[in-house]
Design an enzyme around this catalytic site. Structure first.
Site, PDB file in Angstrom:
ATOM      1  N   SER A 178       6.503  79.384  30.662  1.00 27.33           N
ATOM      2  CA  SER A 178       5.089  79.972  31.022  1.00 27.33           C
ATOM      3  C   SER A 178       4.314  80.013  29.884  1.00 27.33           C
ATOM      4  O   SER A 178       4.671  79.930  28.665  1.00 27.33           O
ATOM      5  CB  SER A 178       5.744  81.309  31.293  1.00 27.33           C
ATOM      6  OG  SER A 178       4.669  82.403  31.364  1.00 27.33           O
ATOM      7  N   HIS A 235       4.435  83.809  44.046  1.00 23.78           N
ATOM      8  CA  HIS A 235       4.711  84.572  42.846  1.00 23.78           C
ATOM      9  C   HIS A 235       6.122  85.538  42.847  1.00 23.78           C
ATOM     10  O   HIS A 235       5.846  86.614  42.299  1.00 23.78           O
ATOM     11  CB  HIS A 235       3.523  85.240  42.536  1.00 23.78           C
ATOM     12  CG  HIS A 235       2.978  85.220  41.005  1.00 23.78           C
ATOM     13  ND1 HIS A 235       2.035  84.248  40.503  1.00 23.78           N
ATOM     14  CD2 HIS A 235       3.434  85.846  40.082  1.00 23.78           C
ATOM     15  CE1 HIS A 235       1.861  84.586  39.220  1.00 23.78           C
ATOM     16  NE2 HIS A 235       2.868  85.425  38.950  1.00 23.78           N
ATOM     17  N   THR A 284      -1.363  77.950  37.761  1.00 24.68           N
ATOM     18  CA  THR A 284      -0.881  79.080  38.729  1.00 24.68           C
ATOM     19  C   THR A 284      -2.288  79.456  39.234  1.00 24.68           C
ATOM     20  O   THR A 284      -3.218  79.911  38.438  1.00 24.68           O
ATOM     21  CB  THR A 284      -0.164  80.228  37.999  1.00 24.68           C
ATOM     22  OG1 THR A 284       1.349  79.833  37.704  1.00 24.68           O
ATOM     23  CG2 THR A 284      -0.075  81.347  38.922  1.00 24.68           C
TER      24      THR A 284
END
Length: 373
Positions: free
Chosen positions: A118, A270, A172
């Site tokens: 991430s 998500h 994303t």
């Protein structure tokens, strides 16, 4: 921040599936951290529906087929993978365990699974790459990216990822703003001391605009910095890495992604953390696959908890699946050892599901194994 006790390094004897890890993790983590990592948006309909959607798909197995000598190998972006399992990007994993992202990455490498770090990792991207660099059997190492308002900082972050050996960028695109996370707000969650998005240190923050009473802080403020399709063109100019878009649910967006030159798509809502009542990934997946054809790999996440779920995703056209919350549950329960065990459990379940449906390889898995109901 509460620190797990040393005995949490051992895998509890009553863990036999991913759901068992979730039960243990709920007791091991502080209430605020659990609300952040486990919670979804609003009433959490999408969060709950994701898993139910996979469960609702019925398998129609074949029998008396030769499966001896089978395997779970697949290929993705020129890399042969031992199996189609990857760990999804999860922020701030130090909330779950002191080993944090390092523990998850080492576990993925040990089990030959892919790992997606991430942007909001609580561990530096270089440290993750260094920790797994010598494991030549590890799966792909990808970097998840949120486009930041500071584009020069974003460019330098991408160059750091390239230099460290990351093999793809996962952009994303389904979170131009945070979801309405009631569970998180009720818990009063705040990041504890020592946990932060270390990869974003030094980034400049644009000044907040002066708004009149009739203006919206969201539409007249934050969303001026939200990425658009034009930013995909910019991203392709600044990186040599393959780009996957994560958060695609609509087939028209999938077609636009292909037109923009994106190399892969991740069907994701998500984990139910942004738009509540959004379509489940199990329902969205085949529509996206049909929209892009066979030349662009489509991956999927959201609610996958069993090897049969993985098989169903592959039958619907996914090339690989990403595991999110279950990996955090395992991390919170038993550190890197737990994550490695969770990946192995899922792989073993996939192999069993393949054998029981008459599939020797992933190429044998297709829509014919799924009931029409």
């Amino acid at each position: 921040m509460q620190t797990p006790s040393p005995d949490l390094q051992a895998i509890p004897p009553d863990v036999f599936c991913l759901a068992d890890y979730e039960r243990h993790a709920s007791h091991n983590m502080p209430a605020g951290a659990w609300a952040y990592l486990q919670g979804g948006a609003a009433d959490e309909h999408t969060l709950q529906a994701n898993a139910r959607a996979w469960q609702a798909i019925s398998l129609v197995p074949r029998v008396l087929r030769r499966t001896a000598g089978g395997h779970t190998r697949t290929e993705l972006f020129g890399r042969t993978m031992a199996h189609p399992l990857m760990l999804a990007p999860i922020a701030y994993q130090l909330l779950a365990h002191p080993e944090g992202e390092i523990g998850s990455a080492l576990a993925a490498a040990a089990q030959e699974a892919g790992y997606v770090l991430s942007t909001q990792s609580s561990t530096a991207l270089e440290d993750i790459a260094d920790a797994t660099a010598l494991d030549h059997l590890r799966g792909p190492l990808w970097m998840q990216l949120y486009l930041q308002p500071d584009r020069e900082f974003t460019r330098l972050l991408i160059k750091r990822a390239e230099a460290a050996g990351y093999e793809a960028l996962v952009l994303t695109v389904d979170a131009p703003t945070s979801g309405v996370r009631d569970r998180e707000r009720r818990a009063g969650f705040r990041l504890p001391e020592g946990v932060s998005a270390v990869n974003l240190r030094g980034m400049s923050t644009p000044p907040s605009p002066t708004l009149s009473p009739e203006q919206s802080a969201l539409f007249d403020g934050l969303l001026h910095h939200a990425p658009t399709w034009d930013d995909i063109a910019w991203l392709k100019q600044v990186t040599r890495l393959p780009i996957l878009l994560k958060g695609v649910l609509h087939p028209d967006d999938a077609r636009l992604a292909v037109q923009a030159g994106v190399q892969g798509i991740i069907v994701s809502n998500h984990g139910g953390r942004t738009l509540d009542t959004a379509i489940t990934t199990a329902r969205a997946l085949p529509r996206v696959v049909d929209a892009v054809g066979s030349d662009v790999p489509v991956l999927v996440d959201g609610g996958i908890r069993r090897g049969t779920d993985v098989l169903k995703a592959l039958a619907l056209g996914a090339r690989a699946v990403l595991i999110g919350r279950p990996a955090v549950h395992a991390l919170a329960t038993a550190g890197a050892l737990g994550v490695a065990h969770a990946i192995r459990l899922l792989r073993d379940e996939l192999e069993a599901a393949m054998a029981l449906t008459g599939c020797a390889t992933l190429a044998d898995i297709g829509p014919a194994l799924l009931a029409d109901d």
